[in-house]
Write a protein that holds these residues in place. Structure first.
Motif, short mmCIF file in Angstrom:
data_model
loop_
_atom_site.label_atom_id
_atom_site.label_comp_id
_atom_site.label_asym_id
_atom_site.label_seq_id
_atom_site.Cartn_x
_atom_site.Cartn_y
_atom_site.Cartn_z
N GLY A 1 0.79 -1.22 0.00
CA GLY A 1 0.00 0.00 0.00
C GLY A 1 0.82 1.27 0.00
O GLY A 1 0.31 2.35 -0.31
N MET A 2 2.11 1.18 0.31
CA MET A 2 2.96 2.37 0.33
C MET A 2 3.32 2.80 -1.08
O MET A 2 3.50 1.97 -1.97
N THR A 3 3.43 4.11 -1.28
CA THR A 3 3.93 4.66 -2.53
C THR A 3 5.41 4.95 -2.36
O THR A 3 5.81 5.58 -1.37
N VAL A 4 6.22 4.50 -3.27
CA VAL A 4 7.67 4.57 -3.10
C VAL A 4 8.29 5.21 -4.33
O VAL A 4 7.65 5.41 -5.37
N LYS A 5 9.58 5.49 -4.17
CA LYS A 5 10.39 5.93 -5.30
C LYS A 5 11.06 4.70 -5.89
O LYS A 5 11.79 3.99 -5.19
N ALA A 6 10.81 4.43 -7.15
CA ALA A 6 11.30 3.20 -7.79
C ALA A 6 12.41 3.52 -8.78
O ALA A 6 12.28 4.45 -9.59
N VAL A 7 13.49 2.77 -8.67
CA VAL A 7 14.61 2.90 -9.60
C VAL A 7 14.97 1.51 -10.12
O VAL A 7 14.80 0.51 -9.42
N PRO A 8 15.42 1.39 -11.36
CA PRO A 8 15.84 0.07 -11.88
C PRO A 8 16.99 -0.49 -11.08
O PRO A 8 17.88 0.25 -10.62
N PHE A 9 16.98 -1.79 -10.89
CA PHE A 9 18.04 -2.46 -10.14
C PHE A 9 19.32 -2.48 -10.96
O PHE A 9 19.32 -2.84 -12.14
N ALA A 10 20.42 -2.09 -10.31
CA ALA A 10 21.73 -2.12 -10.95
C ALA A 10 22.61 -3.11 -10.21
O ALA A 10 22.94 -2.89 -9.03
N PRO A 11 22.97 -4.22 -10.83
CA PRO A 11 23.84 -5.20 -10.15
C PRO A 11 25.15 -4.58 -9.75
O PRO A 11 25.66 -3.66 -10.41
#
Length: 384
Positions: free
Chosen positions: A365-375
């Motif tokens: 339910g939380m709204t978050v800041k999403a960034v692509p995963f970088a290995p």
């Protein structure tokens, strides 16, 4: 005048304190948690199953004598490789050579008598037809001829038997392989087809690996193959091995057959694989783990293991981002581990954004800041 100043001062101080208290009680601005995600994309994957098992010899031959006699020689070293047809022991051939010579002489005598007896039978037959001799004499001559023929046949059989016995005085290896410990020495008396073997020859290249797999797993695999979810690739189920010390075996094997019965005590089926073993690294009886290819899934859904967790009931759960970057929790059905990923049967779809970092900081339910995963970058000089 002074009294008014004091009142005004107190009023101003109260206003200032109230202002300070008001500033202190105001909540700080909320911070949006940051998470990293990967986009789920179907891809081709070969699905494998790891099964425990043991190695078994490809061929085993217990060498026994086919004739009686004394062992004159032992012509191999224990623990060495022998070729098929190589002489391992030599039984004293003198009695069998004498028996062969006698059988040949008896045959020669029978063959020498046969022409004269045949000629007499033919003459007597003609004279009997001309009524020159009695029929009794003709019958006796014919019987003598038949007896002579039988003596020749018996002589040939005796020669063949004597030749067989003489040919088996050298005891040869029936297969190619490694000779074990000899149970007899020179001078020992052996008998034909005795219960105790003289030596055991074991073929180690190739070598079998026998493993067990539950019948329930076989049924699930069959349903997936018949339903088109999996296909058998090139048609041959390939296999790999992990040795007792955890190191992988370098050569690849293949599934040879699956047993047709289920063990009622374990509910498992035996599978036999065959592996090349040119350096004889694998020895019979070794414990190994076989990795067997079940089939190829052209549209496999793979989820990184770090993106899958468990709830209090043990269900596998995944956190997925919707279009508004709001956290959504899903229960997923896992098939098996494949490298550092899980094969997902249901719960995730192509295009889903799976949270793989920052899971501990967020909840559904939380709204978050999403960034692509970088290995993480691989250290310089590290092996790829």
């Amino acid at each position: 005048m002074r009294k008014g100043w004091i009142v005004n001062g107190l009023a101003g101080g109260a206003v200032g304190i109230a202002a300070l208290l008001g500033c202190k009680s105001a909540p700080p601005p909320a911070m949006t948690s940051e998470v990293a995600f990967v986009v789920i994309q179907p891809r081709k994957a070969a699905l494998t199953t790891e099964l425990p098992g043991r190695t078994a010899p490809y061929q085993v031959a217990e060498v026994r004598p086919q004739v009686n006699g004394l062992i004159q020689k032992r012509l191999f070293e224990e623990g060495t490789d022998v070729k098929e047809g190589a002489v391992l022991y030599q039984i004293d051939p003198v009695p069998y050579q004498a028996a062969l010579d006698q059988a040949k002489a008896t045959l020669a005598a029978a063959q020498a008598n046969l022409p004269a007896i045949r000629a007499r039978a033919e003459r007597t037959k003609g004279l009997a037809e001309a009524k020159a001799v009695g029929q009794q004499e003709a019958d006796e001559a014919q019987a003598a001829f038949l007896q002579a023929q039988a003596a020749v046949a018996a002589g040939k059989a005796a020669v063949s038997n004597a030749e067989f016995n003489l040919a088996n005085t050298p005891i040869k290896a029936p297969i190619q392989g490694r000779a074990g410990k000899s149970s007899v020495t020179v001078g020992a008396l052996v008998t034909a087809y005795q219960p105790a073997s003289l030596v055991t020859v074991t073929r180690l290249d190739p070598i079998y690996v026998d493993v067990t797999q539950s019948s329930a797993e076989l049924l699930r695999l069959r349903k997936r193959l018949e339903g088109g979810k999996l296909h058998s690739g090139d048609g041959a189920r390939k296999a790999k091995l992990i040795l007792e010390d955890g190191t992988p075996y370098q050569l690849e094997g293949r599934l040879q057959f699956r047993d047709v019965t289920v063990d009622p005590s374990t509910g498992a089926v035996t599978l036999r694989m065959v592996f090349p073993n040119p350096k004889q690294v694998l020895l019979p009886g070794m414990f190994v783990r076989a990795i067997l290819e079940d089939g190829v899934d052209d549209q496999a859904i793979l989820a990184p293991q770090q993106g899958i967790s468990r709830d209090a009931k043990g269900n596998a759960i995944a956190l997925v981002l919707d279009a508004s970057n709001r956290i959504e929790q899903r229960i997923v059905n896992l098939d098996r581990a494949l490298g550092d990923s899980w094969v997902v049967q249901s719960g995730l779809n192509a295009g889903d954004r799976l949270v793989v970092e920052g899971i501990q900081k967020v909840r559904p339910g939380m709204t978050v800041k999403a960034v692509p995963f970088a290995p993480a970058a691989q250290p310089a000089g590290a092996q790829k």
